[in-house]
Design a protein around this motif. Structure first.
Motif, PDB file in Angstrom:
ATOM      1  N   ALA A 177       0.902  -1.355  -0.142  1.00 42.80           N
ATOM      2  CA  ALA A 177       0.072   0.248   0.235  1.00 42.80           C
ATOM      3  C   ALA A 177       0.812   1.174  -0.065  1.00 42.80           C
ATOM      4  O   ALA A 177       0.245   2.411  -0.516  1.00 42.80           O
ATOM      5  N   THR A 178       2.195   1.002   0.333  1.00 44.72           N
ATOM      6  CA  THR A 178       3.013   2.315   0.599  1.00 44.72           C
ATOM      7  C   THR A 178       3.641   2.832  -0.897  1.00 44.72           C
ATOM      8  O   THR A 178       4.084   3.537  -1.020  1.00 44.72           O
ATOM      9  N   GLY A 179       3.270   1.899  -1.853  1.00 42.78           N
ATOM     10  CA  GLY A 179       4.229   2.199  -3.182  1.00 42.78           C
ATOM     11  C   GLY A 179       3.592   3.258  -3.916  1.00 42.78           C
ATOM     12  O   GLY A 179       2.410   3.505  -3.796  1.00 42.78           O
ATOM     13  N   PRO A 180       4.139   4.129  -4.621  1.00 45.01           N
ATOM     14  CA  PRO A 180       3.928   5.051  -5.459  1.00 45.01           C
ATOM     15  C   PRO A 180       2.854   4.425  -6.579  1.00 45.01           C
ATOM     16  O   PRO A 180       3.152   3.391  -6.854  1.00 45.01           O
ATOM     17  N   GLY A 181       1.880   5.262  -6.696  1.00 41.75           N
ATOM     18  CA  GLY A 181       1.024   4.771  -7.770  1.00 41.75           C
ATOM     19  C   GLY A 181      -0.210   3.797  -7.294  1.00 41.75           C
ATOM     20  O   GLY A 181      -0.880   3.072  -8.184  1.00 41.75           O
ATOM     21  N   THR A 182      -0.136   3.582  -6.025  1.00 38.97           N
ATOM     22  CA  THR A 182      -1.039   2.359  -5.564  1.00 38.97           C
ATOM     23  C   THR A 182      -2.129   3.157  -4.736  1.00 38.97           C
ATOM     24  O   THR A 182      -1.847   4.335  -4.151  1.00 38.97           O
ATOM     25  N   LEU A 183      -3.266   2.815  -5.041  1.00 40.99           N
ATOM     26  CA  LEU A 183      -4.354   3.153  -4.344  1.00 40.99           C
ATOM     27  C   LEU A 183      -4.455   2.690  -2.863  1.00 40.99           C
ATOM     28  O   LEU A 183      -4.961   1.376  -2.939  1.00 40.99           O
ATOM     29  N   ALA A 184      -4.104   3.081  -1.728  1.00 37.17           N
ATOM     30  CA  ALA A 184      -4.123   2.447  -0.385  1.00 37.17           C
ATOM     31  C   ALA A 184      -5.675   2.648   0.210  1.00 37.17           C
ATOM     32  O   ALA A 184      -6.063   3.927   0.205  1.00 37.17           O
ATOM     33  N   VAL A 185      -6.102   1.716   0.824  1.00 35.95           N
ATOM     34  CA  VAL A 185      -7.483   1.690   1.279  1.00 35.95           C
ATOM     35  C   VAL A 185      -7.435   1.261   2.709  1.00 35.95           C
ATOM     36  O   VAL A 185      -6.992   0.291   2.948  1.00 35.95           O
ATOM     37  N   GLY A 186      -8.123   2.128   3.441  1.00 32.55           N
ATOM     38  CA  GLY A 186      -8.378   2.180   4.878  1.00 32.55           C
ATOM     39  C   GLY A 186      -9.670   1.444   5.018  1.00 32.55           C
ATOM     40  O   GLY A 186     -10.531   1.317   4.138  1.00 32.55           O
ATOM     41  N   ALA A 187      -9.852   0.892   6.122  1.00 34.57           N
ATOM     42  CA  ALA A 187     -10.863   0.490   6.608  1.00 34.57           C
ATOM     43  C   ALA A 187     -11.923   1.318   7.409  1.00 34.57           C
ATOM     44  O   ALA A 187     -11.867   2.043   8.322  1.00 34.57           O
ATOM     45  N   TRP A 188     -13.345   1.426   6.806  1.00 36.19           N
ATOM     46  CA  TRP A 188     -14.355   2.351   7.420  1.00 36.19           C
ATOM     47  C   TRP A 188     -15.493   1.467   7.874  1.00 36.19           C
ATOM     48  O   TRP A 188     -15.990   0.412   7.222  1.00 36.19           O
ATOM     49  N   ASN A 189     -15.911   1.577   9.157  1.00 37.52           N
ATOM     50  CA  ASN A 189     -17.001   0.883   9.746  1.00 37.52           C
ATOM     51  C   ASN A 189     -18.493   1.507   9.467  1.00 37.52           C
ATOM     52  O   ASN A 189     -18.573   2.729  10.002  1.00 37.52           O
ATOM     53  N   PRO A 190     -19.079   1.201   8.733  1.00 35.85           N
ATOM     54  CA  PRO A 190     -20.331   1.815   8.194  1.00 35.85           C
ATOM     55  C   PRO A 190     -21.212   1.754   9.654  1.00 35.85           C
ATOM     56  O   PRO A 190     -22.095   2.682   9.523  1.00 35.85           O
ATOM     57  N   ASN A 191     -21.198   0.876  10.457  1.00 34.80           N
ATOM     58  CA  ASN A 191     -22.095   1.006  11.578  1.00 34.80           C
ATOM     59  C   ASN A 191     -21.747   2.068  12.591  1.00 34.80           C
ATOM     60  O   ASN A 191     -22.695   2.688  13.124  1.00 34.80           O
ATOM     61  N   SER A 192     -20.314   2.284  12.676  1.00 40.14           N
ATOM     62  CA  SER A 192     -20.288   3.536  13.584  1.00 40.14           C
ATOM     63  C   SER A 192     -19.908   4.680  12.915  1.00 40.14           C
ATOM     64  O   SER A 192     -19.985   5.911  13.665  1.00 40.14           O
ATOM     65  N   GLY A 193     -19.666   4.598  11.716  1.00 44.33           N
ATOM     66  CA  GLY A 193     -19.520   5.886  10.817  1.00 44.33           C
ATOM     67  C   GLY A 193     -18.230   6.606  11.043  1.00 44.33           C
ATOM     68  O   GLY A 193     -17.931   7.802  10.883  1.00 44.33           O
ATOM     69  N   ARG A 194     -17.217   5.820  11.261  1.00 47.86           N
ATOM     70  CA  ARG A 194     -15.768   5.991  11.427  1.00 47.86           C
ATOM     71  C   ARG A 194     -14.896   5.110  10.792  1.00 47.86           C
ATOM     72  O   ARG A 194     -14.988   3.865  10.714  1.00 47.86           O
ATOM     73  N   VAL A 195     -13.527   5.638  10.797  1.00 45.80           N
ATOM     74  CA  VAL A 195     -12.480   4.880  10.444  1.00 45.80           C
ATOM     75  C   VAL A 195     -12.411   3.609  11.626  1.00 45.80           C
ATOM     76  O   VAL A 195     -12.413   4.308  12.611  1.00 45.80           O
ATOM     77  N   GLU A 196     -12.150   2.274  11.175  1.00 38.89           N
ATOM     78  CA  GLU A 196     -11.749   1.528  12.130  1.00 38.89           C
ATOM     79  C   GLU A 196     -10.451   1.869  13.172  1.00 38.89           C
ATOM     80  O   GLU A 196      -9.484   2.386  12.483  1.00 38.89           O
ATOM     81  N   ALA A 197     -10.614   1.474  14.313  1.00 36.75           N
ATOM     82  CA  ALA A 197      -9.408   1.972  15.255  1.00 36.75           C
ATOM     83  C   ALA A 197      -8.075   1.170  14.619  1.00 36.75           C
ATOM     84  O   ALA A 197      -7.011   1.609  14.776  1.00 36.75           O
ATOM     85  N   PHE A 198      -8.276  -0.182  14.088  1.00 34.08           N
ATOM     86  CA  PHE A 198      -7.064  -0.829  13.682  1.00 34.08           C
ATOM     87  C   PHE A 198      -6.710  -0.608  12.317  1.00 34.08           C
ATOM     88  O   PHE A 198      -5.633  -1.427  11.793  1.00 34.08           O
ATOM     89  N   SER A 199      -7.323   0.361  11.699  1.00 34.27           N
ATOM     90  CA  SER A 199      -7.360   0.528  10.267  1.00 34.27           C
ATOM     91  C   SER A 199      -5.682   1.210  10.145  1.00 34.27           C
ATOM     92  O   SER A 199      -5.386   1.976  11.012  1.00 34.27           O
ATOM     93  N   SER A 200      -4.850   0.688   9.190  1.00 32.96           N
ATOM     94  CA  SER A 200      -3.562   1.331   9.054  1.00 32.96           C
ATOM     95  C   SER A 200      -3.664   2.879   8.699  1.00 32.96           C
ATOM     96  O   SER A 200      -4.702   3.117   8.102  1.00 32.96           O
ATOM     97  N   ARG A 201      -2.655   3.580   9.079  1.00 29.11           N
ATOM     98  CA  ARG A 201      -2.714   4.965   8.818  1.00 29.11           C
ATOM     99  C   ARG A 201      -1.184   5.436   8.240  1.00 29.11           C
ATOM    100  O   ARG A 201      -0.402   4.809   8.391  1.00 29.11           O
ATOM    101  N   GLY A 202      -1.159   6.499   7.484  1.00 28.48           N
ATOM    102  CA  GLY A 202       0.033   7.032   7.182  1.00 28.48           C
ATOM    103  C   GLY A 202       0.691   8.148   8.116  1.00 28.48           C
ATOM    104  O   GLY A 202       0.184   7.807   9.129  1.00 28.48           O
ATOM    105  N   PRO A 203       1.528   8.829   7.604  1.00 23.39           N
ATOM    106  CA  PRO A 203       2.007   8.934   6.484  1.00 23.39           C
ATOM    107  C   PRO A 203       3.056   7.996   6.103  1.00 23.39           C
ATOM    108  O   PRO A 203       3.427   7.069   7.001  1.00 23.39           O
ATOM    109  N   THR A 204       3.518   7.890   4.628  1.00 25.68           N
ATOM    110  CA  THR A 204       4.648   7.112   4.389  1.00 25.68           C
ATOM    111  C   THR A 204       5.823   7.699   4.768  1.00 25.68           C
ATOM    112  O   THR A 204       6.038   8.951   5.328  1.00 25.68           O
ATOM    113  N   ARG A 205       6.866   6.849   4.635  1.00 25.70           N
ATOM    114  CA  ARG A 205       8.168   7.191   5.177  1.00 25.70           C
ATOM    115  C   ARG A 205       8.780   8.393   4.302  1.00 25.70           C
ATOM    116  O   ARG A 205       9.321   9.488   4.603  1.00 25.70           O
ATOM    117  N   ASP A 206       8.108   8.540   2.930  1.00 24.69           N
ATOM    118  CA  ASP A 206       8.568   9.701   1.929  1.00 24.69           C
ATOM    119  C   ASP A 206       7.692  11.028   2.268  1.00 24.69           C
ATOM    120  O   ASP A 206       7.650  11.888   1.461  1.00 24.69           O
TER     121      ASP A 206
END
Length: 170
Positions: A51-80
């Motif tokens: 997911a950190t590769g340039p030109g990659t669409l990185a997708v996080g997890a959204w919980n539609p029940n709570s209306g929030r990003v999942e607490a365990f969903s990965s987050r950025g930023p990337t090293r660059d």
């Protein structure tokens, strides 16, 4: 209750996996070590390859029940310094082998992939970069105002992305 695990391990890299009951209880788990650090002790900066590769669409997890990003969903930023997560997508899908437990980016990524396929169907000559742009620019803000390292450009909006793709080719 508290549990203490004492182990002697040779030098190297280890991973900790915690599995809970089939029906989540809401209990919190805290891991600590007096002698070792954790590479990903917090979600920030926890996004990994591919997911950190340039030109990659990185997708996080959204919980539609709570209306929030999942607490365990990965987050950025990337090293660059890029955002890392480009969009988030619903992760509470069902699958024949895991009817109630298909959550996380493993469920969100195919949802976003399906949206990308719909965009390509609406505009067959669109480039991969343009598909990414359409998905990002039509996403619905999902965390802080504007793009951020938690939800990227926001929650994917399938109809909005397909409509914009159709308008671009019409």
């Amino acid at each position: 209750p508290n549990e203490r695990v004492v182990a002697t391990a040779r030098e190297g890299e280890y991973f900790v996996v915690v599995r809970g009951p089939e029906n989540a209880t809401g209990a919190r788990v805290r891991l600590s070590s007096p002698t070792h650090g954790f590479d990903q002790a917090t979600p920030r900066g926890s996004l990994t390859a591919p997911a950190t590769g340039p030109g990659t669409l990185a997708v996080g997890a959204w919980n539609p029940n709570s209306g929030r990003v999942e607490a365990f969903s990965s987050r950025g930023p990337t090293r660059d310094g890029r955002l890392g997560v480009d969009v988030v997508a619903p992760d509470r899908g069902t699958a024949p082998d895991a009817p109630d437990r298909f959550v996380g980016s493993s469920a969100a990524a195919p949802y976003a992939g399906g949206v990308a396929a719909l965009v390509v169907d609406a505009a067959p000559n669109v480039s991969a970069r343009r598909v990414e742009h359409l998905m990002e620019s039509t996403a619905v803000d999902a965390a802080a105002d504007g793009p951020d390292v938690t939800a990227g450009h926001g929650r994917v909006a399938p109809w909005r992305a397909v409509k914009r793709a159709r308008n671009a080719t019409g």
